[in-house]
Design a protein around this motif. Structure first.
Motif, PDB file in Angstrom:
ATOM      1  N   SER A   1       0.860  -1.177   0.000  1.00 21.14           N
ATOM      2  CA  SER A   1       0.000   0.000   0.000  1.00 21.14           C
ATOM      3  C   SER A   1       0.899   1.230   0.000  1.00 21.14           C
TER       4      SER A   1
ATOM      5  N   THR B   1      -7.495  -5.855   0.260  1.00 22.97           N
ATOM      6  CA  THR B   1      -6.099  -5.595   0.571  1.00 22.97           C
ATOM      7  C   THR B   1      -5.474  -6.803   1.244  1.00 22.97           C
TER       8      THR B   1
ATOM      9  N   THR C   1      -0.332  -2.673   5.433  1.00 28.39           N
ATOM     10  CA  THR C   1      -1.539  -3.170   4.775  1.00 28.39           C
ATOM     11  C   THR C   1      -2.737  -3.049   5.695  1.00 28.39           C
TER      12      THR C   1
END
Length: 554
Positions: free
Chosen positions: A237, A320, A402
């Motif tokens: 991310s 995610t 994350t």
């Protein structure tokens, strides 16, 4: 954003006739031509897993070659071409180290794979390449698994390394050229994808590692607004320590000194940006690419020059992920000679990087030792601590950042937005750690490592990586269904046809789908480790949680 550009009127009748002839002959012919705004392109027919037909259009230019005076400049929209372009030949890769094949600065291309060669409204999935922002091979991401479903796949190639992310932190070279390339590619998709069977209003961007961080940066960038609807981030991310940096000007100074650019004094503050860029404009791309790897362990990590996306809007939905042992590949890299030399003999340069620390964090050495002691005990190392090192790297590089992204985006559920989280827990026949570095030695435990999820979404037959286990094929079928359902509907399990339900998470109780051959919902329960990382006075934490670091005497 601007409205869809009008086609040149001289092409008004020709494309309809060309498409009609192509579609009618598609079942018999091995090639098919489609008229795009830039010109006609001929693609080739292929077969997806299961025997379904799709068409490949390779090497479509979305921007002018960033060469000559356009080096270190924002991308310029590609112009028209004459005649029929050959869309069956793979384009060169962007300059990068260790690339097998031809590279060229003229590399701003994308590949499109589609089951339909007429105007249609299929969901579109745009893939951004992994590779730590310094590497990326567009050619290896084959669509034979994803194209079993009704989706259009676009694979984007953008500038990398110094050519893509160097910045002098001023108007001379603002940086982020690789991200700007991706934005222009998304503009190309908006303007052209309907002619290749896709719906420009149903675009999902997705990526892994640096590709995932790129996705996150586009989520928060106003320049990308309206160019996609959904997002998937795999193993990364924009909050991860390797996905952003703030010392680009000093990095540019270091590179200029190494390349012996004139006018650079001992004081980086005196650097003349215009003179440095003028020097770098004249240096061959191959020399620029290799220069990055002559720097220190931390400096060679060149990333977007933007602040961490801590104030991300919550209107997009990122499933995610993590794989179970994300850090295994990194652990083997640090200990590839089977000794502790890399870690201990180079403690001051290597270990803080392993901890996910950046040079602009206060108390740099103190934080590094605090993390080391928590995971590994005394500042010494032997091979019995390898699993603990893998856990440390997994948490510092991937897991914590994350989870922060999941939790921040999950706050948007109040407004009807959804976040789906997962962890790949299936250990298949292949793991990328072993594919890159050979069979695992006995001193390291390798289960499900970084990049392992890619083999279930893309075919790597061209790398001689061909799955043969029935259970692996079944996991691939599950993942392809989940990803394409999400791209089509915004919900990976819109009904119960898969026999289970992937429910969205929320910020008060982080849940995720454990992906195996029998997926099941689970709840994240490793709260103590997450709190440990959140309490570290790193700059990103001070932005995310200012109340934690407020002086109680204030």
């Amino acid at each position: 954003m601007t409205l869809l550009s009008r086609m040149n009127m001289r092409f008004h009748l020709a494309p309809a006739l060309l498409l009609w002839l192509s579609a009618a002959a598609a079942a018999q012919e091995e090639t098919v031509a489609v008229q795009l705004q830039q010109g006609a392109i001929e693609g080739s027919k292929s077969e997806a897993k299961g025997g379904r037909t799709f068409y490949s259009f390779l090497g479509i230019p979305y921007a002018e070659p960033p060469v000559g005076s356009l080096r270190f400049k924002a991308p310029v929209r590609a112009g028209e071409w004459e005649g029929v372009r050959n869309g069956s030949a793979a384009p060169p890769g962007c300059p990068q180290p260790m690339y097998v094949g031809v590279t060229s600065e003229d590399c701003l291309f994308l590949n499109v794979f589609t089951p339909r060669v007429n105007k249609s409204d299929l969901p579109v999935m745009v893939w951004f390449l992994p590779g730590a922002f310094v590497m990326g091979n567009m050619e290896i991401y084959r669509p034979e698994y994803l194209l079993r479903k009704d989706v259009v796949l676009v694979v984007v190639q953008a500038r990398l390394g110094i050519l893509g992310f160097l910045s002098t932190a001023d108007s001379e070279l603002p940086g982020n050229l690789g991200l700007k390339d991706q934005t222009m590619a998304l503009q190309w998709v908006r303007d052209n994808i309907h002619d290749l069977g896709g719906d420009r209003d149903k675009v999902t961007i997705f990526g892994q590692n640096a590709g995932a961080a790129s996705v996150h940066h586009h989520i928060v960038s106003p320049k990308s607004k309206g160019l996609f609807k959904r997002a998937i981030m795999q193993s990364g991310s924009g909050l991860c320590p390797w996905s952003v940096r703030e010392d680009h000007r000093y990095l540019a100074y270091q590179i200029g000194r190494f390349l012996e650019c004139p006018g650079l004094t001992e004081n980086p503050a005196d650097m003349n940006s215009a003179e440095l860029v003028e020097c770098l404009m004249k240096i061959p791309a191959e020399k620029l690419t290799s220069a990055l790897f002559t720097l220190t362990f931390i400096s060679m990590n060149i990333n977007p020059c933007t602040r961490s996306p801590t104030n991300a809007p919550y209107g997009l939905v990122p499933p995610t992920p993590n794989t179970r042992d994300e850090g295994a590949l990194n652990s083997r890299t640090f200990l590839q000679d089977g000794t502790t030399n890399t870690l201990i003999q180079n403690y001051s340069t290597v270990v803080p990087f392993v901890m996910g620390l950046n040079v602009w964090d206060d108390n740099f050495d103190f934080l590094g030792r605090l993390i080391f002691h928590r995971y590994l005990g005394a500042v010494e190392f032997d091979m019995s601590k390898v699993d603990a090192l893998t856990k440390l790297v997994s948490d510092s590089f991937y897991s914590t950042c994350t989870l922060e992204a999941i939790e921040n985006h999950a706050r948007g559920t109040t407004y009807g937005h959804r976040v789906y989280a997962y962890e790949l827990q299936h250990r298949g026949q292949y793991t990328f750690t072993e594919l890159y570095m050979g069979p695992a030695p006995e001193w390291i435990h390798t289960d499900v490592s970084h990049m392992d999820d890619l083999q279930y979404l893309f075919s790597f037959d061209n790398l001689n990586i061909s799955m043969s286990k029935e259970e692996d094929f079944f996991v691939s079928r599950i993942m392809v269904d989940l990803w394409t359902n999400f791209a089509a509907t915004g919900n990976p399990t819109p009904d119960m046809s898969m026999g289970f339900k992937w429910t969205p998470t929320d910020d008060s109780k982080l849940s995720y789908l454990g992906i195996t051959s029998s997926p099941i919902m689970k709840v994240f329960d490793d709260v103590q480790d997450l709190e440990f990382w959140r309490n570290l006075p790193k700059k990103v934490n001070k932005l995310l949680y200012p109340e934690r670091f407020r002086n109680e005497q204030d």
